[in-house]
Structures are given as C-alpha cells and as structure tokens.
Design an enzyme around this catalytic site. Structure first.
Site, PDB file in Angstrom:
ATOM      1  N   GLU A  84       0.606  -1.306   0.052  1.00 18.80           N
ATOM      2  CA  GLU A  84      -0.266   0.124   0.061  1.00 18.80           C
ATOM      3  C   GLU A  84       0.854   1.022   0.227  1.00 18.80           C
ATOM      4  OE1 GLU A  84      -1.885  -1.312   3.006  1.00 18.80           O
ATOM      5  OE2 GLU A  84      -4.374  -0.692   2.204  1.00 18.80           O
ATOM      6  N   GLU A 119      -3.887  -9.698   3.456  1.00 17.85           N
ATOM      7  CA  GLU A 119      -4.413  -9.135   4.874  1.00 17.85           C
ATOM      8  C   GLU A 119      -5.272 -10.504   5.076  1.00 17.85           C
ATOM      9  OE1 GLU A 119      -3.378  -7.181   2.786  1.00 17.85           O
ATOM     10  OE2 GLU A 119      -2.383  -5.071   3.779  1.00 17.85           O
TER      11      GLU A 119
HETATM   12  C1  3H9 Z   1      -1.067  -4.972   6.683  1.00 18.38           C
HETATM   13  O1  3H9 Z   1      -0.137  -4.804   6.301  1.00 18.38           O
HETATM   14  C2  3H9 Z   1      -2.411  -4.043   6.626  1.00 18.38           C
HETATM   15  C3  3H9 Z   1      -2.743  -2.888   6.680  1.00 18.38           C
HETATM   16  O2  3H9 Z   1      -3.962  -2.806   4.976  1.00 18.38           O
HETATM   17  C4  3H9 Z   1      -3.667  -2.187   7.296  1.00 18.38           C
HETATM   18  C5  3H9 Z   1      -3.342  -1.128   8.871  1.00 18.38           C
HETATM   19  C6  3H9 Z   1      -3.770  -0.108   8.898  1.00 18.38           C
HETATM   20  N1  3H9 Z   1       4.288  -7.188  11.424  1.00 18.38           N
HETATM   21  O3  3H9 Z   1       7.817 -14.895   8.654  1.00 18.38           O
HETATM   22  P1  3H9 Z   1       8.221 -15.533   8.916  1.00 18.38           P
HETATM   23  C7  3H9 Z   1       8.326 -11.452  12.377  1.00 18.38           C
HETATM   24  S1  3H9 Z   1      -1.380  -6.482   7.499  1.00 18.38           S
HETATM   25  C8  3H9 Z   1       5.138  -7.586  12.513  1.00 18.38           C
HETATM   26  O4  3H9 Z   1       9.858 -16.121  10.043  1.00 18.38           O
HETATM   27  P2  3H9 Z   1       9.921 -15.319   6.243  1.00 18.38           P
HETATM   28  C9  3H9 Z   1       7.609 -12.760  12.421  1.00 18.38           C
HETATM   29  O5  3H9 Z   1       6.562 -12.478  13.630  1.00 18.38           O
HETATM   30  C10 3H9 Z   1       0.122  -7.415   7.569  1.00 18.38           C
HETATM   31  N2  3H9 Z   1       6.074  -8.592  12.679  1.00 18.38           N
HETATM   32  O6  3H9 Z   1      10.022 -14.380   8.095  1.00 18.38           O
HETATM   33  C11 3H9 Z   1       9.204 -13.166  13.096  1.00 18.38           C
HETATM   34  O7  3H9 Z   1       9.112 -12.711  13.990  1.00 18.38           O
HETATM   35  P3  3H9 Z   1       9.737 -14.172  15.305  1.00 18.38           P
HETATM   36  C12 3H9 Z   1       0.447  -7.965   5.907  1.00 18.38           C
HETATM   37  C13 3H9 Z   1       6.557  -9.494  10.992  1.00 18.38           C
HETATM   38  O8  3H9 Z   1      11.550 -14.873   5.836  1.00 18.38           O
HETATM   39  C14 3H9 Z   1       9.839 -12.672  11.603  1.00 18.38           C
HETATM   40  O9  3H9 Z   1       9.363 -11.560  11.215  1.00 18.38           O
HETATM   41  N3  3H9 Z   1       1.594  -8.119   6.238  1.00 18.38           N
HETATM   42  C15 3H9 Z   1       5.805  -9.483  10.354  1.00 18.38           C
HETATM   43  O10 3H9 Z   1       9.537 -16.663   5.972  1.00 18.38           O
HETATM   44  C16 3H9 Z   1      10.346 -13.335  10.235  1.00 18.38           C
HETATM   45  O11 3H9 Z   1       9.457 -13.825   9.789  1.00 18.38           O
HETATM   46  C17 3H9 Z   1       1.581 -10.176   5.833  1.00 18.38           C
HETATM   47  O12 3H9 Z   1       0.536 -10.414   6.214  1.00 18.38           O
HETATM   48  C18 3H9 Z   1       4.545  -8.245  10.301  1.00 18.38           C
HETATM   49  N4  3H9 Z   1       4.032  -7.722   9.610  1.00 18.38           N
HETATM   50  O13 3H9 Z   1       9.128 -14.489   5.445  1.00 18.38           O
HETATM   51  C19 3H9 Z   1       2.872 -10.191   6.215  1.00 18.38           C
HETATM   52  N5  3H9 Z   1       5.875  -9.967   9.747  1.00 18.38           N
HETATM   53  O14 3H9 Z   1      11.895 -14.011  14.554  1.00 18.38           O
HETATM   54  C20 3H9 Z   1       3.655 -11.217   7.560  1.00 18.38           C
HETATM   55  C21 3H9 Z   1       6.620 -11.717  10.252  1.00 18.38           C
HETATM   56  O15 3H9 Z   1      10.418 -12.837  16.501  1.00 18.38           O
HETATM   57  N6  3H9 Z   1       4.974 -12.029   6.934  1.00 18.38           N
HETATM   58  N7  3H9 Z   1       6.634 -10.575  11.042  1.00 18.38           N
HETATM   59  O16 3H9 Z   1       9.755 -15.363  15.143  1.00 18.38           O
HETATM   60  C22 3H9 Z   1       5.685 -13.131   6.431  1.00 18.38           C
HETATM   61  O17 3H9 Z   1       4.281 -13.149   5.270  1.00 18.38           O
HETATM   62  C23 3H9 Z   1       6.510 -13.029   6.113  1.00 18.38           C
HETATM   63  O18 3H9 Z   1       7.070 -12.946   7.430  1.00 18.38           O
HETATM   64  C24 3H9 Z   1       7.624 -12.413   5.122  1.00 18.38           C
HETATM   65  C25 3H9 Z   1       8.794 -13.007   5.884  1.00 18.38           C
HETATM   66  C26 3H9 Z   1       6.855 -13.430   3.744  1.00 18.38           C
HETATM   67  C27 3H9 Z   1       7.332 -11.273   4.724  1.00 18.38           C
END
Ligand code: 3H9
Length: 701
Positions: free
Chosen positions: A105, A125
């Site tokens: 976004e 999301e």
């Molecule tokens: C959103 O954006 C809402 C908006 O539209 C509107 C708002 C108003 N936040 O997965 P990994 C942490 S909703 C905080 O093992 P990978 C995760 O917990 C969001 N922490 O790595 C982990 O921590 P720890 C939409 C986050 O390389 C560490 O990072 N976005 C977030 O296998 C490593 O993560 C998503 O849904 C976050 N957003 O994969 C994306 N993301 O080491 C969610 C990750 O302490 N994330 N962490 O356990 C993912 O899909 C994967 O993490 C990503 C990396 C592909 C990015």
C-alpha cells in the site's frame, strides 16, 4: 530522521531508507520516520524527487502485526500513504523481497514502482482476517482494474514482479543494483517531465465491470470464503472503489477494516500467524545448534504414504531411494508418485520433461546395503512394532554414522523403536499426514534420547519442504491422533444413541471442518480404524467398552470399508464421493443399540458439537500439562494443518479460550454426570479444571 528511517541526498534525489529488521514492518517509529523524512525531502530545495527503499532482506512486509489490538498511535498508515501520494515531488518505490499488505500500500501511494525480478507484491490481509486498510482496496483496483485486483486480495497470495509488471502494478523490473537503477529511472522521469501518477485521481468506469461480476466471483470463491468474515467485506470495499469517490471509498474501507479487526476470526487468524512462527522455536535447542547435511533420503515402504513423503524431497531436488520388499511393490508406489505429479502437468504447473527429471531422482531398491551413504532414512511401513523394530535393526547395521533414522509412525512408542539401535540419539519421528505430498503438517517426535542437532536438522528440513513442523513428545498417537480418539469415539457413540450420521456431519461441517467425522471415516477407510482397534485389543490399550468403534467394526466385517468399497456408513454411487444415507445402516445401528440397552433419542446440534469438540480440548489440556506439546498454540497448528480444524477459529485450544474454559469445564462435568464416566471419557483434565477455576486461558499456560 530517526533510528529506523534515514534520509540522505544523492545529487538531486532524496533517498528515504527504512532499516527495521527483520522485515521492515510499519511500526509507529517507522511510520513517523517516513513522515519526517518525506517532509524534510519536500522542504529541501536541493531535492527534486525521492526514492523510497528498504535495507535488509525485504521491502516493507506490512503493518506491524504486533501492534494490532493496542491503542493506535499517530501517524496512522493511511495518512502516511496519503502523504506520499500527495507529495509535490515525485516518489518512486524501489522494491526487493516482499512488498506485502501495508508495504504494498505504501508502494501504491508512491508515483512509480521499480522492482527486482525476484520481488513479490501482494495484499495478504485476508490471511489475517483483515482487508487492506491503508487504501489498498481503493488504489489497486484503480491501478490494474477490479478483475485483476480482487483475486489478489481474496487469495492473499503474492504476485511475482514479472506478473505484477504485466498487470501494471509495477512499472519497471530491473536486475541491476536496485538503488542505482531506481535513481536512474527517477532521473529519466524527471527529464521527461513525467507526471506524478496519483492513483486517487483515477476513476473506474462502472461499465468496465461485467454484469453479475461480484456474484460470479462469490460463487467461484465460495469454498475459500466459507466461514471467513473478511472476504465479503473485501468485495464491499472494492465495490466502493467503483461506486464512490476516492474519499468516500477510503472511509468505507476504514469502516470495513475496523469490523474485520474486531472480529473473532481475525483474532484467531492472527493467533495462527504467530503460532506458526513460535512453533519453530524448540525448548532447549540453542539457536546455533549445528545442522546435519541432508543431501539424500531413503524411504522404507514405497506405499501411498511412502510415495507421498518421498515426493516432498524429490520436488526440492533431493534424490530418494525407494525401498520395499519386492520390485513390484516399489513399481506400484512409483506409479502412484508419477500419477500424482501428472496432475501437476495437467494443471500446467510443470512440463512432462520436468516430470521425467523428477522421476529420475527416485532409485528403487530392495537392498538395504544401498543405504550405506544416505543422510536420512524415513520408515513408513504399516503400524506394527515388530516389523518396525526389525527395520531399525537393519538400518543400524547398514547406515553410516550420523545418518538420521526417522519413523513415520503415527501411534507407536518411538523410544521403544530407538532402543533396538545402537544410536537412539539419531532416531526421531517424522509424522506426515495423508496425502503426505499435500498436507502441511509434520509432527516431529522428539524421543527421550534424540540429539539436539537431529531435532534442529529435521525442523529446518521440514520448513524447507514447506511443512509446518510441530514438536511432540512420545505418547500413544502423539498430539494429533491422541486427540482424534475422543472426537471419533463420541461421534460413534452418538450414532448408537440415535443421532443420524448426516446430522453429525452437517454440524461439524457447519462448524468449519472440511467434512464431518463419519464422512471422514468413510473417506479414510474404516478398515484402518478397525485394524488399529484390533491391535489395541491385543495389546490391552483399548477401553473395555463394547460400544467403542462398534459401528465401524460391524460395517467393516460386512465389507463396507468406506468410499473405496462403495459403502461405509453411507452409500456411494460408482465414481461419486457424495454420501447417501443408507436405511440399512440405520437398522443395524438400532439393532446394536437395542442389544446393548442403549436408548435412542434425538440430538440438538449444540450437543453434537460439544460432544465431539470438547473431548478434543480436554485431551489437548492433558497433552499440554504432560509437556507432550510445548505450548497450546502448537496443538492448534496440529489440528489446523493436519485435520482441517477451521483456521478462523484458531485451533481447538484457542477456540476453547474464546469460548471460556469455565464453560467448557462445566459442560464436561455435566457430561460426566449424565453420560457416566466408567471409562474415564469425561474426566476433566486437571489443567482444564485449574484454569477454569481461576479464569485462566491455555494461551497463558
Ligand atoms: C497489514 O499490512 C494491514 C494494512 O493493510 C492496514 C493497516 C492499517 N509485523 O515469517 P518469518 C516477524 S496486515 C510484525 O519467519 P520469512 C515474524 O513474526 C500485514 N512482525 O520470515 C518473525 O518474528 P520472529 C500484512 C512480523 O522470511 C520475523 O518477522 N503483511 C511481520 O519466512 C520473521 O518472519 C503480512 O501479512 C509483520 N507484518 O517470511 C506479511 N511479518 O523472528 C506477514 C513478519 O520474532 N509476513 N514478522 O518469530 C510474512 O508473510 C513473512 O513474514 C515474510 C517473511 C514473507 C515477510
């Protein structure tokens, strides 16, 4: 500008760089840093355009999920995106890794987007029970059209840079140094006096949406949407993008986003997100525990299970020996593997040449001596302790020191198996779920002697082959199947007590399970359960309850094993999977009930649900207290990924917390008092009792 966001000038370009490991999530500090940097860049006369880039492994991965549920703090994300879009100086997003959710976004608020070829963009999301809440539902349809945008939001799956460019979501894809190239492109755009492309200014022509488009989309996605709260709201938000002004559409998006954020479904899905990341953390395993090298695998048992397991490795280029008692058995197994891969060819996911290359990775052998050099052996023969012990004795003789010896046993005592080897440290359980090439769950069974480096290697390997790995201690049935027992048992008892199979299945389906327990028995094959009961009768672990599994045993004795024989509890017409209730089975059940003096009666849906689900939870509590599972959320993952428990309910333990443990405890006590507790079925778990009394939750245990 602050500790996480930096602004520097390179010539006439201001570079805003976000550095907030691990994934540059949009925490309050990052949002504030972007706002301050933008303002400084705009106020700086030397700066004519801005590039927004991230350091570390990825572009912004989204809003900071850890902040959800806390009081929101300014600046809010939609304002940050709006500020970028409104900037009087051109802003170009430079994307590597994944630009997800709020990250994408932010990029959509920029005037142009440059990406590396391996970058991916998406709006995941929906997987958190939300909708894009920082303008994504309004800007993406304006940029690439409703028909391209809606499926991206509904699936939540990221789109590769190439495809995103085709769709128009990315303007340039570059293999060169991302910053240099993004600056060069920005210079070019400045030289061309290119306009600031603000997506908020675009109007979507309602006539561009085909008639009935939304209803057709709903129908096509009905399975994916079933039980979920946010998909319908995503559709509403996108409709608003077409039908309203940008400003009104943004307000509508906010309303719908807030509804989603407050929904129990989103709370559950966010719980699952963190549960998956927690599960990788194993008590007593240091982060730097060394890993063993796994470059070759051997499967003992080339049946359906063995073949399915082997596919996980071959698909990642790891060669696999297929071992069975004779060549014909291996050939049959490989034919199943081939036909599974063939489905991928038919769906266009791979070419026939790729299939042939994959098949080359399988080496059939009946000779254990061939396994002398393999790094990992997985035994997947049927559940018979004597045979498994024999196999592990052989493996102990032939395998090199340091090879990992794994069993796919789904019930048996791993420590007993390990003891027949001279190296119980190298023995571990790798319990896959059927179909093993598809189901995401792997229970990693940690034996009493399993070495730390074996655990860390198997956990990492599981991740590499795309599995959700959950550690389980040794007990009968481990986490998942041990809990399954009460669920299946009660559905069978309720049949005897007069509940109709179709009512039981409907109630559990409506709860969100992919199918009810009776239909599941027919699908899995009731002979499997009957065989396990027979074995347990022999070794004295089956409750001395004549009702236990009675209906299944009777039907199997009649040759009705389920779908594969055209009849189980239900009837199946040739080639059909549709269960048809069978009056003959009803008569059989009534007869057995009369013989055992069981009075038949009608059931409320509520009773069916609680009698099936509460034993699951009660057993989960015991598993948790005994330390078989490390944490309640691990149990949730087992049931979501191995048995299809609806993710939007967060798994059985999260569901229990959301219902209230006191309510569950009281209901279990009430069943104990009304249904009797001769066999201990309704003995409340001590942990459940304790937590219920003090108003606690499994999540806090
Ligand atoms: C959103 O954006 C809402 C908006 O539209 C509107 C708002 C108003 N936040 O997965 P990994 C942490 S909703 C905080 O093992 P990978 C995760 O917990 C969001 N922490 O790595 C982990 O921590 P720890 C939409 C986050 O390389 C560490 O990072 N976005 C977030 O296998 C490593 O993560 C998503 O849904 C976050 N957003 O994969 C994306 N993301 O080491 C969610 C990750 O302490 N994330 N962490 O356990 C993912 O899909 C994967 O993490 C990503 C990396 C592909 C990015």
């Amino acid at each position: 500008m602050n500790e996480l966001v930096n602004l520097r000038t390179e010539g006439r370009i201001g570079v805003i760089e976000i550095d907030s490991p691990p994934v540059n999530a949009l925490s309050q500090t990052v949002r504030e840093g972007i706002m301050q940097s933008l303002q400084s860049a705009v106020e700086n006369d030397e700066v004519e355009a801005i590039v927004l880039i991230c350091s570390g492994r990825t572009f912004i991965a989204g809003a900071d999920i850890r902040e959800f549920g806390l009081p929101p703090k300014a600046p809010h994300l939609p304002e940050v995106v709006a500020a970028l879009e409104a900037s009087p100086k051109m802003v170009v997003a430079a994307i590597h890794g994944t630009a997800l959710g709020g990250g994408f976004e932010i990029a959509l608020g920029c005037h142009y987007r440059v990406a590396r070829p391996d970058a991916r963009v998406g709006l995941p999301e929906v997987k958190l029970g939300l909708l894009p809440g920082a303008g994504g539902t309004q800007r993406l349809p304006r940029l690439i059209g409703v028909q391209a945008a809606l499926p991206i939001m509904m699936s939540g799956d990221p789109v590769g840079a190439g495809k995103a460019k085709e769709l128009g979501a990315i303007d340039h894809v570059t293999e060169d140094d991302l910053l240099k190239e993004s600056m060069a492109i920005t210079e070019r755009l400045l030289a061309e006096d290119a306009p600031l492309r603000r997506l908020c200014d675009i109007q979507i022509d309602p006539a561009s949406i085909p008639e009935n488009y939304y209803d057709d989309f709903r129908a096509a996605n009905a399975r994916r949407m079933r039980g979920y709260f946010s998909p319908e709201r995503i559709i509403s938000a996108v409709q608003a993008a077409v039908e309203m002004t940008f400003e009104d559409g943004m307000n509508r998006e906010r309303e719908l986003f807030t509804e989603c954020m407050n929904s129990p479904e989103s709370v559950a899905l966010r719980h699952v997100f963190f549960a998956e990341r927690q599960a990788a953390k194993v008590a007593g395993l240091a982060k730097d525990t060394p890993l063993r090298k796994i470059e070759s695998v051997a499967m003992i048992g080339a049946g359906t299970m063995g073949g399915g397991i082997a596919m996980n490795f071959a698909s990642r280029g790891i060669p696999v020996y297929m071992v069975d008692v004779d060549a014909a058995a291996i050939e049959r197994g490989l034919a199943v593997v081939r036909s599974n891969y063939m489905r991928g060819v038919k769906k266009g996911r791979m070419t026939e040449a790729q299939l042939e290359n994959l098949m080359q990775l399988f080496t059939p052998t009946t000779n254990y001596e061939d396994l002398a050099d393999v790094d990992l052996v997985i035994e997947a023969v049927f559940e018979n302790m004597a045979i498994k012990k024999e196999i592990f004795e052989r493996l102990d003789q032939v395998c090199k020191p340091g090879a990992i010896l794994a069993s796919n046993t789904s019930y048996l005592d791993l420590d007993e198996i390990a003891q027949v080897t001279s190296r119980p440290r190298d023995v571990v359980g790798m319990h896959f779920f059927s179909p093993a090439n598809i189901m995401r769950l792997m229970e990693v069974v940690r034996g009493a002697a399993t070495a730390p480096d074996v655990m860390s290697t198997v956990m990492k390997l599981a991740r590499q082959i795309g599995k959700v790995a959950v550690v389980s201690g040794v007990c009968y049935g481990f986490i998942g199947n041990r809990m399954l027992e009460g669920y299946i048992r009660e559905s069978g008892l309720m049949l005897l007590e007069g509940a109709k199979p179709e009512q039981i299945d409907r109630v559990l389906y409506e709860f969100g399970m992919p199918m009810g327990p009776i239909g599941m028995g027919d699908l899995a094959g009731m002979d499997i359960g009957a065989r396990i009961r027979e074995e347990r009768r022999r070794n004295g672990t089956l409750p001395a309850d004549e009702r236990f599994g009675l209906v299944g045993d009777k039907l199997v004795a009649m040759g009705r094993c389920g779908q594969k024989t055209g009849a189980g509890v239900y009837l199946y017409e040739a080639g059909s999977r549709k269960p048809v209730p069978d009056p003959e089975v009803e008569v059989l059940i009534q007869r057995e009930a009369t013989r055992l003096g069981i009075e038949q009666r009608s059931f409320s849906d509520e009773e069916i649900l609680t009698r099936c689900i509460y034993p699951l939870i009660n057993e989960g509590a015991k598993i948790l207290e005994e330390g078989i599972a490390q944490r309640a959320s691990d149990i949730d993952l087992v049931w979501i990924n191995g048995y299809g428990f609806p993710p939007y309910r967060g798994g059985p333990m999260h569901y229990a917390d959301s219902v209230g443990l006191n309510k569950i405890y009281e209901q279990i006590c009430s069943y104990r008092d009304t249904l009797g507790n001769e066999f201990g079925y309704w003995e409340p778990a001590p942990l459940l009792e304790r937590l219920a009394t003090k108003g606690g939750r499994f999540a806090d245990f």
